[in-house]
Design a protein around this motif. Structure first.
Motif, short mmCIF file in Angstrom:
data_model
loop_
_atom_site.label_atom_id
_atom_site.label_comp_id
_atom_site.label_asym_id
_atom_site.label_seq_id
_atom_site.Cartn_x
_atom_site.Cartn_y
_atom_site.Cartn_z
N ILE A 268 0.84 -1.19 0.00
CA ILE A 268 0.00 0.00 0.00
C ILE A 268 0.88 1.25 0.00
CG2 ILE A 268 -0.10 0.22 2.51
CD1 ILE A 268 -3.03 0.74 0.09
N GLY A 269 0.34 2.36 -0.45
CA GLY A 269 1.00 3.64 -0.27
C GLY A 269 1.60 4.26 -1.51
N GLY A 270 2.09 3.45 -2.44
CA GLY A 270 2.76 4.00 -3.60
C GLY A 270 1.84 4.81 -4.50
N GLY A 271 0.61 4.32 -4.69
CA GLY A 271 -0.32 5.04 -5.56
C GLY A 271 -0.68 6.40 -5.04
N VAL A 272 -0.89 6.50 -3.72
CA VAL A 272 -1.21 7.79 -3.11
C VAL A 272 -0.02 8.73 -3.20
CG1 VAL A 272 -1.89 8.94 -0.96
CG2 VAL A 272 -2.87 6.72 -1.55
N ALA A 273 1.18 8.20 -2.96
CA ALA A 273 2.38 9.03 -3.03
C ALA A 273 2.59 9.55 -4.46
CB ALA A 273 3.60 8.22 -2.59
N LEU A 274 2.39 8.69 -5.46
CA LEU A 274 2.56 9.11 -6.85
C LEU A 274 1.51 10.15 -7.23
CD1 LEU A 274 4.15 8.74 -9.45
CD2 LEU A 274 2.58 6.92 -10.09
N LEU A 275 0.30 9.99 -6.73
CA LEU A 275 -0.76 10.97 -7.00
C LEU A 275 -0.35 12.34 -6.49
CD1 LEU A 275 -3.72 11.20 -8.09
CD2 LEU A 275 -4.44 10.99 -5.71
N ALA A 276 0.22 12.39 -5.28
CA ALA A 276 0.65 13.66 -4.70
C ALA A 276 1.78 14.28 -5.52
CB ALA A 276 1.11 13.44 -3.26
N ILE A 277 2.71 13.46 -6.01
CA ILE A 277 3.82 13.96 -6.81
C ILE A 277 3.33 14.50 -8.15
CG2 ILE A 277 5.94 13.30 -8.03
CD1 ILE A 277 6.37 11.23 -5.76
N LEU A 278 2.45 13.75 -8.80
CA LEU A 278 1.90 14.21 -10.08
C LEU A 278 1.13 15.51 -9.91
CD1 LEU A 278 0.60 10.80 -11.51
CD2 LEU A 278 2.36 12.23 -12.55
N GLY A 279 0.44 15.65 -8.78
CA GLY A 279 -0.35 16.85 -8.53
C GLY A 279 0.47 18.12 -8.44
N MET A 280 1.77 17.99 -8.22
CA MET A 280 2.64 19.16 -8.13
C MET A 280 2.94 19.77 -9.50
SD MET A 280 5.42 17.81 -5.31
CE MET A 280 4.90 17.19 -3.71
N VAL A 281 2.85 18.97 -10.56
CA VAL A 281 3.31 19.44 -11.87
C VAL A 281 2.30 19.27 -12.99
CG1 VAL A 281 5.75 19.07 -11.30
CG2 VAL A 281 4.42 17.20 -12.30
N LEU B 102 5.55 -8.32 11.42
CA LEU B 102 6.03 -6.98 11.08
C LEU B 102 5.25 -6.42 9.91
CD1 LEU B 102 8.04 -4.65 11.37
CD2 LEU B 102 9.61 -5.93 9.88
N PHE B 103 4.99 -7.25 8.90
CA PHE B 103 4.23 -6.81 7.74
C PHE B 103 2.86 -6.28 8.14
CE2 PHE B 103 0.93 -7.75 4.64
CZ PHE B 103 1.36 -7.04 3.54
N ARG B 104 2.16 -7.05 9.00
CA ARG B 104 0.82 -6.67 9.42
C ARG B 104 0.82 -5.34 10.17
NH1 ARG B 104 -3.60 -8.37 6.86
NH2 ARG B 104 -3.04 -10.36 5.93
N LYS B 105 1.82 -5.12 11.01
CA LYS B 105 1.91 -3.87 11.76
C LYS B 105 2.16 -2.69 10.83
CE LYS B 105 3.52 -5.84 16.14
NZ LYS B 105 4.66 -5.91 17.12
N ILE B 106 3.12 -2.87 9.91
CA ILE B 106 3.43 -1.80 8.96
C ILE B 106 2.23 -1.51 8.06
CG2 ILE B 106 4.86 -1.17 6.97
CD1 ILE B 106 7.14 -2.74 8.24
N PHE B 107 1.55 -2.57 7.64
CA PHE B 107 0.39 -2.44 6.76
C PHE B 107 -0.69 -1.57 7.41
CE2 PHE B 107 -3.49 -3.83 4.65
CZ PHE B 107 -3.09 -3.92 3.33
N ARG B 108 -1.03 -1.88 8.67
CA ARG B 108 -2.08 -1.13 9.36
C ARG B 108 -1.66 0.31 9.63
NH1 ARG B 108 -5.75 -3.25 14.34
NH2 ARG B 108 -6.68 -4.33 12.59
N VAL B 109 -0.42 0.51 10.01
CA VAL B 109 0.06 1.87 10.26
C VAL B 109 0.03 2.71 8.99
CG1 VAL B 109 2.12 3.24 10.83
CG2 VAL B 109 1.48 1.27 12.25
N LEU B 110 0.44 2.12 7.86
CA LEU B 110 0.44 2.85 6.60
C LEU B 110 -0.97 3.24 6.17
CD1 LEU B 110 3.12 0.87 4.55
CD2 LEU B 110 3.28 3.23 5.33
N ILE B 111 -1.91 2.29 6.28
CA ILE B 111 -3.29 2.60 5.91
C ILE B 111 -3.83 3.73 6.77
CG2 ILE B 111 -5.66 1.71 5.96
CD1 ILE B 111 -4.65 -0.94 5.05
N THR B 112 -3.56 3.67 8.07
CA THR B 112 -4.06 4.70 8.98
C THR B 112 -3.44 6.05 8.67
OG1 THR B 112 -4.34 3.04 10.74
CG2 THR B 112 -4.26 5.35 11.41
N ALA B 113 -2.14 6.08 8.44
CA ALA B 113 -1.46 7.34 8.14
C ALA B 113 -1.99 7.98 6.86
CB ALA B 113 0.06 7.10 8.02
N LEU B 114 -2.19 7.15 5.82
CA LEU B 114 -2.70 7.67 4.56
C LEU B 114 -4.13 8.20 4.71
CD1 LEU B 114 -1.32 4.90 2.20
CD2 LEU B 114 -0.55 7.27 2.31
N ALA B 115 -4.94 7.48 5.48
CA ALA B 115 -6.31 7.91 5.71
C ALA B 115 -6.35 9.24 6.46
CB ALA B 115 -7.08 6.84 6.48
#
Length: 255
Positions: free
Chosen positions: A37-50, A230-243
């Motif tokens: 998770i996370g790459g699509g949202v990050a790329l969207l933010a980068i594209l939105g700059m230009v 570790l994957f499950r912890k990172i996964f949940r934290v990333l989803i929460t942060a993005l939300a």
């Protein structure tokens, strides 16, 4: 130089910007392949700059479809095809509805709705409900597909829906990639009917899809060696942060 090549001529972006977006596609795809998770949202933010807003959503969808298709192909033995068949029906319905009201609701409101829905699925005791029937999944997919026509980045919502029904990390990432390939593909078709001209951006799209696939190969190596807990912890934290980022961004736009 990229600007001199025929397929890049109509992109209206400078040389450094073109290379920057191609490199960003590599790293965001690697991040998604590793953490799910996370790459699509990050790329969207980068594209939105230009890139103008009117171009942002369909261009992002095209690149993400290519990136997710590469990830799904690379991890295809782990895809839950039964879940994908269920996903397809809801995605078709949601995309058809969303294409009809694509300019009817403010972007800020849709981001708030998406963020709250993701947080609810991630933290409230819903996994048993998601796992026990297909109705909740279908409703979630329809909502995600509608919102995807407006904000583009519905990966966290789809990931939350899928992770509630699949336990093993490779299957989560693989099934999520296949689901997002379908979602972006339907969105691309819808924007084509609305009138977006993809050929003007063909060179950048192809270059970003290729670099995204290379990023997928890199990130997938980390996925296979990562500890499950570790994957499950990172996964949940990333989803929460993005939300939360989407929620605060939507609230700030309304204030």
């Amino acid at each position: 130089m990229l600007e001199a090549l025929p397929f890049f001529a109509n992109s209206q972006l400078g040389e450094l910007t073109l290379w920057g977006l191609i490199i960003a596609s590599f790293f965001t795809s690697a991040f998604t392949a590793a953490f799910g998770i996370g790459g699509g949202v990050a790329l969207l933010a980068i594209l939105g700059m230009v890139i103008p807003v009117t171009t942002l959503i369909p261009l992002h969808g095209m690149v993400q479809m290519g990136s997710n298709a590469g990830r799904a192909w690379h991890l295809r033995p782990h895809i839950n095809w039964r879940l994908i068949r269920l996903f397809l029906l809801g995605a078709i319905i949601g995309t058809m509805i969303g294409s009809q009201i694509v300019i009817a609701l403010p972007d800020a409101l849709l981001k708030i709705i998406l963020a709250l829905f993701v947080l609810a699925i991630t933290w409230l005791p819903t996994p048993r409900l998601i796992a026990s029937g297909n109705g909740f999944l279908g409703i979630g997919v329809v909502i995600a597909s509608i919102i995807g026509m407006f904000v583009g980045a519905t990966g966290p919502l789809i990931a939350a829906l899928i992770s509630g029904r699949i336990g093993e990390r490779q299957r989560v990432v693989a099934t999520h990639a296949a689901a997002m390939t379908l979602s972006h593909g339907l969105k691309i078709i819808a924007f084509g009917f609305i009138g977006f001209v993809y050929t003007d951006w063909l060179g950048l799209i192809c270059a970003m899809i290729l670099s995204g696939y290379l990023g997928t190969l890199t990130g997938a190596r980390l996925l296979h060696v990562m500890d499950e807990i570790l994957f499950r912890k990172i996964f949940r934290v990333l989803i929460t942060a993005l939300a939360l980022l989407m929620l605060f961004g939507g609230l700030n736009s309304l204030i």
